[in-house]
Design a protein around this motif. Structure first.
Motif, PDB file in Angstrom:
ATOM      1  N   TYR A 285     -32.901  53.910 -35.743  1.00 57.06           N
ATOM      2  CA  TYR A 285     -32.869  53.697 -34.299  1.00 57.06           C
ATOM      3  C   TYR A 285     -34.224  53.965 -33.662  1.00 57.06           C
ATOM      4  CZ  TYR A 285     -27.814  53.567 -34.793  1.00 57.06           C
ATOM      5  OH  TYR A 285     -26.532  53.220 -35.176  1.00 57.06           O
ATOM      6  N   MET A 287     -35.434  54.065 -29.800  1.00 56.92           N
ATOM      7  CA  MET A 287     -34.987  53.992 -28.404  1.00 56.92           C
ATOM      8  C   MET A 287     -35.249  55.317 -27.698  1.00 56.92           C
ATOM      9  SD  MET A 287     -30.838  54.387 -28.872  1.00 56.92           S
ATOM     10  CE  MET A 287     -30.576  54.532 -27.107  1.00 56.92           C
ATOM     11  N   THR A 298     -26.153  55.098 -22.143  1.00 56.95           N
ATOM     12  CA  THR A 298     -26.836  55.377 -23.416  1.00 56.95           C
ATOM     13  C   THR A 298     -25.988  54.934 -24.593  1.00 56.95           C
ATOM     14  OG1 THR A 298     -28.025  57.268 -22.462  1.00 56.95           O
ATOM     15  CG2 THR A 298     -27.804  57.203 -24.857  1.00 56.95           C
ATOM     16  N   SER A 301     -26.316  51.270 -25.181  1.00 54.63           N
ATOM     17  CA  SER A 301     -27.605  50.947 -25.800  1.00 54.63           C
ATOM     18  C   SER A 301     -27.571  51.236 -27.296  1.00 54.63           C
ATOM     19  CB  SER A 301     -28.722  51.761 -25.139  1.00 54.63           C
ATOM     20  OG  SER A 301     -28.861  51.432 -23.778  1.00 54.63           O
ATOM     21  N   ILE A 305     -27.987  48.036 -30.442  1.00 55.60           N
ATOM     22  CA  ILE A 305     -29.089  47.926 -31.407  1.00 55.60           C
ATOM     23  C   ILE A 305     -28.620  47.291 -32.706  1.00 55.60           C
ATOM     24  CG2 ILE A 305     -30.686  49.266 -32.858  1.00 55.60           C
ATOM     25  CD1 ILE A 305     -30.993  51.206 -30.528  1.00 55.60           C
TER      26      ILE A 305
END
Length: 320
Positions: A285, A287, A298, A301, A305
């Motif tokens: 990840y 971010m 969050t 998000s 991904i």
């Protein structure tokens, strides 16, 4: 000379060669040694001396004035030695007790943080420690800064700004890894959820060892990661601008593991997330995670991904 007289009396007593007066005096000395609850300041020297005189005087045989004077003179000398001997022994015992208590009872103090908490700790020498969420440090407030300045990072992450002192090393112990500096700033990270322990240097030089084996000397912008499982280490550069962003409530992930993602979410939102299978657990990840964004935003998000989904069971959010 007085010490030899006293040792001679003790020897005569042990060999059963002491006369009645000498034996009585030594018996009373041994009795006094058992009264350890009396502090030195409560011993009245005059009273002790008079008491010894009276007891010895009452045991002297009355054969002749010359012999009485002889016995009395010897008793005076021995009693003086006994009096000072007791006082010295009491004082020495008190000092030994204080030293022993100081050694066995250090002033340990624990500092810790919970979810979304960050704490700044000012140490006695002027150095400061900034602690991340779910972190715990321990230091001995009695011995700190007397010789070396030792802090133990029991869990979590902390940023150390060390006041320079060329005579006293600043040492951070965390599990197998020891970090030693004289005056610099650096971050040590050791969460139970992660496999590695990391040390990142912002200023100055830092010496890092693991189980007494050197891992290297780090300078500004350098970081070492030490695996708790296979005991291997890796040294690399890091981003000085984002490494300590957690101090401001943000974390920037860059090709980070799911375990690092889960830790960041736990520290900032106090939410537990779990990978449902090995495929999810192996995902990487990149971010930002910030307290300024809601947990719902969050989470969306995170799922976007790798096009994952989520479900909540109890207090755990499962990613699948």
């Amino acid at each position: 000379m007085k010490r030899r007289i006293f040792e001679s009396l003790i020897y005569r007593y042990q060999q059963n060669k002491a006369n009645k007066a000498e034996r009585s005096m030594i018996d009373r000395w041994y009795d006094t040694l058992d009264q350890e609850e009396l502090p030195v300041k409560e011993i009245d020297e005059v009273q002790l001396w008079n008491s010894i005189q009276q007891r010895i005087g009452g045991t002297v045989p009355k054969k002749s004035e010359v012999r009485k004077i002889s016995y009395w003179s010897g008793a005076v000398a021995a009693s003086l030695l006994l009096c000072f001997g007791i006082l010295f022994w009491k004082k020495q015992q008190e000092l030994n007790l204080i030293a022993k208590e100081t050694h066995l009872k250090p002033g340990y103090r624990i500092f810790e943080t919970g979810a979304s908490q960050r704490k700044r700790v000012l140490l006695a020498d002027g150095s400061t420690v900034v602690m991340n969420a779910y972190s715990k440090i321990k230091l001995d407030t009695v011995s700190y800064d007397r010789r070396d300045r030792v802090v133990e990072l029991l869990a979590g992450e902390a940023f150390f700004e060390v006041k320079k002192d060329s005579t006293k090393a600043f040492i951070v112990n965390t599990q197998q890894v020891q970090t030693t500096v004289l005056g610099t700033s650096f971050t040590v990270k050791n969460y139970a959820e992660l496999d590695d322990i990391s040390v990142s240097v912002f200023t100055g030089k830092v010496q890092v060892t693991a189980n007494n084996h050197p891992l290297g000397v780090l300078t500004r912008g350098e970081e070492v990661r030490y695996s708790k499982n296979n005991h291997h280490s890796n040294q690399e550069a890091f981003d000085l601008t984002t490494r300590n962003s957690w101090i401001e409530g943000r974390v920037y992930l860059k090709q980070s593991s799911f375990a690092e993602l889960a830790l960041a979410v736990k520290n900032i939102y106090d939410v537990d997330i779990k990978a449902d299978d090995e495929r999810i657990a192996q995902q990487r990840y990149s971010m930002p995670i910030s307290k300024q964004l809601s947990w719902a935003a969050t989470l969306e998000s995170i799922k976007a991904i790798h096009h994952n989904k989520s479900r909540k069971e109890g207090g755990i959010v499962h990613i699948y």
